[in-house]
Each structure stands twice: as structure tokens, then as C-alpha cells.
Design a protein around this motif. Structure first.
Motif, mmCIF file in Angstrom:
data_model
loop_
_atom_site.group_PDB
_atom_site.id
_atom_site.type_symbol
_atom_site.label_atom_id
_atom_site.label_comp_id
_atom_site.label_asym_id
_atom_site.label_seq_id
_atom_site.Cartn_x
_atom_site.Cartn_y
_atom_site.Cartn_z
ATOM 1 N N PRO A 19 1.068 -0.938 -0.051
ATOM 2 C CA PRO A 19 0.036 0.189 -0.136
ATOM 3 C C PRO A 19 0.631 1.167 -0.229
ATOM 4 C CG PRO A 19 -0.461 -1.483 1.640
ATOM 5 C CD PRO A 19 0.390 -1.974 0.946
ATOM 6 N N ARG A 20 2.070 1.434 -0.172
ATOM 7 C CA ARG A 20 2.942 2.054 0.406
ATOM 8 C C ARG A 20 3.175 2.707 -1.057
ATOM 9 N NH1 ARG A 20 8.339 1.804 3.398
ATOM 10 N NH2 ARG A 20 8.694 3.468 3.304
ATOM 11 N N TRP A 21 2.969 1.902 -2.342
ATOM 12 C CA TRP A 21 3.142 2.360 -3.215
ATOM 13 C C TRP A 21 1.831 2.361 -4.188
ATOM 14 C CZ3 TRP A 21 8.500 3.778 -3.802
ATOM 15 C CH2 TRP A 21 8.756 3.085 -3.128
ATOM 16 N N GLY A 22 0.367 2.543 -3.798
ATOM 17 C CA GLY A 22 -0.719 2.186 -3.780
ATOM 18 C C GLY A 22 -1.638 1.335 -3.459
ATOM 19 N N SER A 23 -3.216 1.461 -3.890
ATOM 20 C CA SER A 23 -3.889 1.342 -2.915
ATOM 21 C C SER A 23 -4.141 -0.509 -3.636
ATOM 22 C CB SER A 23 -5.132 1.733 -3.540
ATOM 23 O OG SER A 23 -6.061 1.030 -2.577
ATOM 24 N N THR A 24 -4.260 -1.680 -3.330
ATOM 25 C CA THR A 24 -3.787 -2.708 -3.251
ATOM 26 C C THR A 24 -5.412 -2.824 -3.032
ATOM 27 O OG1 THR A 24 -4.009 -3.972 -0.904
ATOM 28 C CG2 THR A 24 -2.004 -3.528 -2.395
#
Length: 516
Positions: free
Chosen positions: A155-160
Motif C-alpha cells: 500500500p505504500r506504493w498504491g492501493s491494493t
């Protein structure tokens, strides 16, 4: 025939496209996935010297391998980081590329490294010092690597959102370290790519929508104005940052429609009527004295003794070169004049929220302005209210978390009350939905618009649920047919009633039973 060239994002390889590629092929398209050097093997160790130019060369090799037959149309798709090598390659083969699809990705710019698009702000700051120096997270200089996320770190890199558990497990197992050179090397563009038609596919679960982009365009950022070109189209997918894993069938359909030139176009800025936020305030406002002190304006009531003050905090991010600046926007000056007309000091400041990484300094600007207002001899420093608008709502977290005794009320109008998933602020202190647990007896006046952008409306509902759980004192002023920024675009009796109600309530708390 349409030939799709698919370029994956950070830490990922060709495997991420498996389902989507099969579906595109089944519907008659030709599909090529780009194996980016150092990324297309599980836990691969990047060779020294891998940078953005290396990945641009990888994409160029695939473009050049696609036959040049007259009936073959190349659609280049870049997801996440992958849009940078995709656009870099298209700039050098503009005559071969029929369309570029930005799949939940940013807008690469000449001279700007891909690092600027990394969503996690704290990580972005640490990595910025890794070029030629020891980096963070195990990175060592521009030849180092950024380790891939652990399962719970995605989630740090984008919503899962929407990604099945099994797919997330596989994503983690096959993730590879990201060569730092790919993030630190500036992208170089000649401008040849500019005429190539583009399509943006926005994943609303990751915090971006067509309506939000349209609003940002209306704010006047010249870098976004090209998005209103008729050659630019948009689609939305109701999912998180990895639609090829969560909605492969829907993504396939969108890519085919994009290749056919379909999609929604943005409305161009109406230079004759002016952008919505610069249109007149919805009510007549009193003509009161205004004083300008640096970045702070004071609107003064007709009074001899010190009066309460209401400090108005604009939203953002607002481009640094936007003119006029927010303290001259009619919607905000209208509130400030109304406050002064009702007997309190209206304070309106310009703060430096120009980018999503600027919340720290914007919050510092607000704190400094509040102290300047309280120190003014015409202000009763023990009776102050703070009023936050739009993206400025995140700054309210500081005041909710530890309300000072002199803070008589906190107001928020169409606010963002939790960072959107792609803002990279999930680990920051700017989370009003969490801070409200410490608000105690502080009165909160929240103006909610019924036609809010869904991604922002979700943060308001999350805040209200958290406030209910902790027993916070929140009064909601509803504008059922109002839009974000309704004070200058929805000139209705409903809107006027809501503004009057909010003003009266905030000032009642600020005066605290004292005569006005």
C-alpha cells in the motif's frame, strides 16, 4: 491490427500482464510485454549502471521489433513507473506510436526524474539523497537498488484494493529490486512525443478520478492545461493501483476502447467566464477594512475592544505560480468579509502547499499565522477559531490532536480528512480521521456537499464514523446539491443557507456567549 506494448511499473515484470495480455489476444489484438532490465526475474539483482536510459532502450527494442506494416497501430501502455520509459521511448519513435496510455500513472516531464512520482513522500525525500551518497533502505548510490516491498508494504506504493490474496502473494514472490538509477536519472524529452494522442486510465480506488483532474485543471496549473486537448481522453476503473490484477477483464475493455480513440474529454478552461474558484461569492459581503501583513490578510470589524478571530486555511495543492493566490480568491475573501461584518477578525493567509510533499511547511505557515493573529492587539487571543477548506483539511489534524485552550471551534468545508491512497502520506501525522480521537470537547463544524468527489466523500464519512466512536462534538452542515467549491459555482438558496448556518455556528463558538 492493434499492437499493444505493455510496460510494467516498479518492482514488477512481464508476469503482471499475464491475464490482461491473454484477454487482449483473445479479442484479436497483438500483445508485447517489455522485459525491463533488472526487473523481470524474481528477486533479480540489478546490474551496475541500470538507469532510466536502460529501460527506454528496452522499450525501443520492442517498438522496433514490431513490424512496420501499414495496418499495425502501436498503443504503448505504461503502468506506474513504466510510463517514464514508455514516454521516453515514444519521444524517439513518435512516428511509430499511435497512442500512449497512462495506466494509473503520472505525467512525465522533461528533466524530471521518475523519483518525483514516487507516492511515499518520506521515502522520496530519503531517496533524493541517494544519488552519489549512501541511501536509505539498503540503497547505495545511483548504482544501488531499492528492495521490493514485503507483503504488507505494497500500500505504500498504491492501493491494493480489489487485488485477490493469491495475486498479492504472487506479486510479492515475483517482485524484484528497483535499480535506483531508474528513479534518479532525469527523463530527457525533445518534444516529439507531444502530438501523440494519449489516454489516462485512472483508478479511483487509488485516489484519482476524472472529476478531480478536472478540478485541478480549473485551478489554472499551466502544466495540466494540455490535458484539455481533444487528443487526450480518460477512463476510470473502480479499483486500486493494480487493475491488471484486480479487474483484468475491465482493463482489457478499457484498453481496446482507448485504442479506438474513445474516452471522456476534459472541459477546456473557459477563459471568458473564468475558473469556478475565481467567480463571485454567492452572497453580498460587507465592505470592511483589510490589512496585508506578509502572507497574512486581516479583515477588521468596526470595534474598539479586542475581538475573536477566525483563521481561514485554503486548500491545495495550489501551483506556486497561480495568480491570484488563494487569499484573493472570492470564495475565501467572501468568508473573511462576512466574519468581519459579524464582529470578529477574519484572517486569511497564503500557505505553501504547492505539492503533496509540502504539508509540513504548509502546517508551519498556518501555525505561524495563528500566532501572529493571536498576538495582534485587536484580537482576543483566547477566542480563536480555525476554518479549513478542501485539501487544507489534512492540516486540521494538528489542532484536533492537541486542541489548545484558546481554540474555540474548528470548522472544515468540503474537506479532505484522510490522505488519498496515492498521496504517499499514509504514515504522516496529517490524518484527521485518527486525530479526532483526541479532540475532546472541541466543537467541530463540518460542511458536507452532496455532490462531492467520491474519493473525498469517503474520507468525510470515515471521519464522521471515527468522531461518533469517540464522542467528538461534530455538527454537520449539509449542502445536498452542492459541489466542491460550491460558494462560487452553486449560487442557490440552499448554498446560501448553508454558508450562513456555518458562519453563525462558528462565530457563536468563537464569541462563546460574549456579545458581538
Amino acid at each position: 491490427m492493434t499492437a499493444f506494448i505493455l510496460v510494467s511499473g516498479m518492482f514488477t515484470g512481464t508476469h503482471i500482464w499475464q491475464d490482461t495480455a491473454a484477454r487482449l489476444t483473445a479479442r484479436g489484438a497483438e500483445v508485447h510485454t517489455v522485459a525491463l532490465t533488472g526487473l523481470d526475474a524474481p528477486r533479480a539483482a540489478a546490474a551496475p549502471g541500470v538507469d532510466l536510459e536502460t529501460h527506454i532502450a528496452d522499450v525501443l527494442a520492442v517498438i522496433d521489433s514490431v513490424g512496420a506494416a501499414g495496418d499495425r497501430r502501436i498503443v504503448l501502455v505504461g503502468h506506474d513507473y513504466g510510463i517514464h520509459p514508455a514516454v521516453g521511448a515514444a519521444d524517439r519513435r513518435a512516428e511509430r506510436v499511435d497512442r500512449i496510455v497512462h495506466l494509473d500513472s503520472g505525467l512525465p516531464r522533461d528533466g524530471v526524474p521518475a523519483l518525483a512520482a514516487v507516492p511515499d513522500q518520506s521515502l522520496r525525500e530519503r531517496l533524493a539523497g541517494a544519488d552519489g551518497a549512501d541511501g536509505a533502505d539498503g540503497a547505495d548510490g545511483a548504482d544501488g537498488v531499492l528492495p521490493p516491498p514485503a507483503h504488507e508494504e505494497w500500500p505504500r506504493w498504491g492501493s491494493t484494493a480489489g487485488v485477490p490474496d493469491a495475486a498479492l502473494d504472487r506479486l510479492t514472490a515475483l517482485a524484484a529490486p528497483q535499480p535506483l538509477g531508474t528513479l534518479l536519472q532525469p527523463l530527457r524529452l525533445t518534444g516529439a512525443v507531444d502530438p501523440v494522442p494519449t489516454t489516462g486510465v485512472l483508478c479511483t480506488g487509488n485516489g484519482t478520478s476524472i472529476e478531480l483532474v478536472q478540478m485541478l485543471v480549473r485551478l489554472g496549473d499551466p502544466a495540466l492545461r494540455p490535458l484539455t486537448d481533444p487528443r487526450v481522453s480518460f477512463f476510470e476503473l473502480p479499483t486500486g493501483h493494480w487493475p491488471m490484477l484486480s479487474l483484468p477483464a475491465e482493463l482489457t475493455d478499457v484498453l481496446l476502447r482507448a485504442a479506438a480513440g474513445e474516452g471522456r474529454r476534459l472541459e477546456p478552461v473557459d477563459d471568458t467566464a473564468g475558473p469556478g474558484h475565481l467567480r463571485p461569492f454567492l452572497m453580498d459581503v460587507p465592505d470592511v477594512p483589510r490589512e496585508r501583513h506578509g502572507n497574512l490578510d486581516l479583515y477588521l470589524p468596526d470595534a474598539e475592544e479586542p475581538r475573536p478571530a477566525v483563521v481561514l486555511v485554503h486548500g491545495g495543492p495550489v501551483p506556486a505560480d497561480a495568480r491570484p493566490t488563494p487569499r484573493d480568491w472570492p470564495g475565501l475573501t467572501g468568508y473573511a468579509r462576512c466574519v468581519a461584518g459579524d464582529g470578529a477578525v477574519g484572517a486569511l493567509l497564503d500557505h505553501r502547499l504547492h505539492d503533496l510533499g509540502d504539508f509540513e511547511r504548509a502546517a508551519a505557515d498556518v501555525a505561524a499565522a495563528v500566532e501572529a493573529v493571536r498576538a495582534d492587539p485587536r484580537v482576543d487571543g483566547d477566542r480563536v477559531a480555525l476554518w479549513f477548506f478542501s485539501g487544507g483539511g489534512l492540516i486540521a489534524a494538528d489542532w484536533l490532536d492537541a486542541p489548545p485552550a484558546w481554540l474555540r471551534c474548528l470548522a472544515a468545508t468540503y474537506p479532505v480528512l484522510a490522505p488519498l491512497p496515492n498521496w504517499g502520506l499514509s504514515e504522516s501525522r496529517f490524518r484527521p480521521v485518527r486525530a479526532v480521537a483526541n479532540a475532546g470537547a472541541l466543537p467541530v463544524v463540518l460542511t458536507r456537499v452532496g455532490r462531492e468527489m467520491p474519493e473525498i466523500a469517503a474520507t468525510v464519512e470515515e471521519f464522521l464514523a471515527a468522531a461518533k466512536d469517540c464522542g467528538a462534538d461534530v455538527e454537520v452542515v449539509d449542502v445536498p446539491h452542492g459541489h466542491h467549491g460550491f460558494e462560487t459555482i452553486d449560487l442557490t438558496d440552499e448554498s446560501r443557507t448553508a454558508v450562513r448556518h456555518a458562519l453563525r455556528t462558528v462565530l457563536d463558538h468563537a464569541f462563546g456567549g460574549h456579545a458581538r
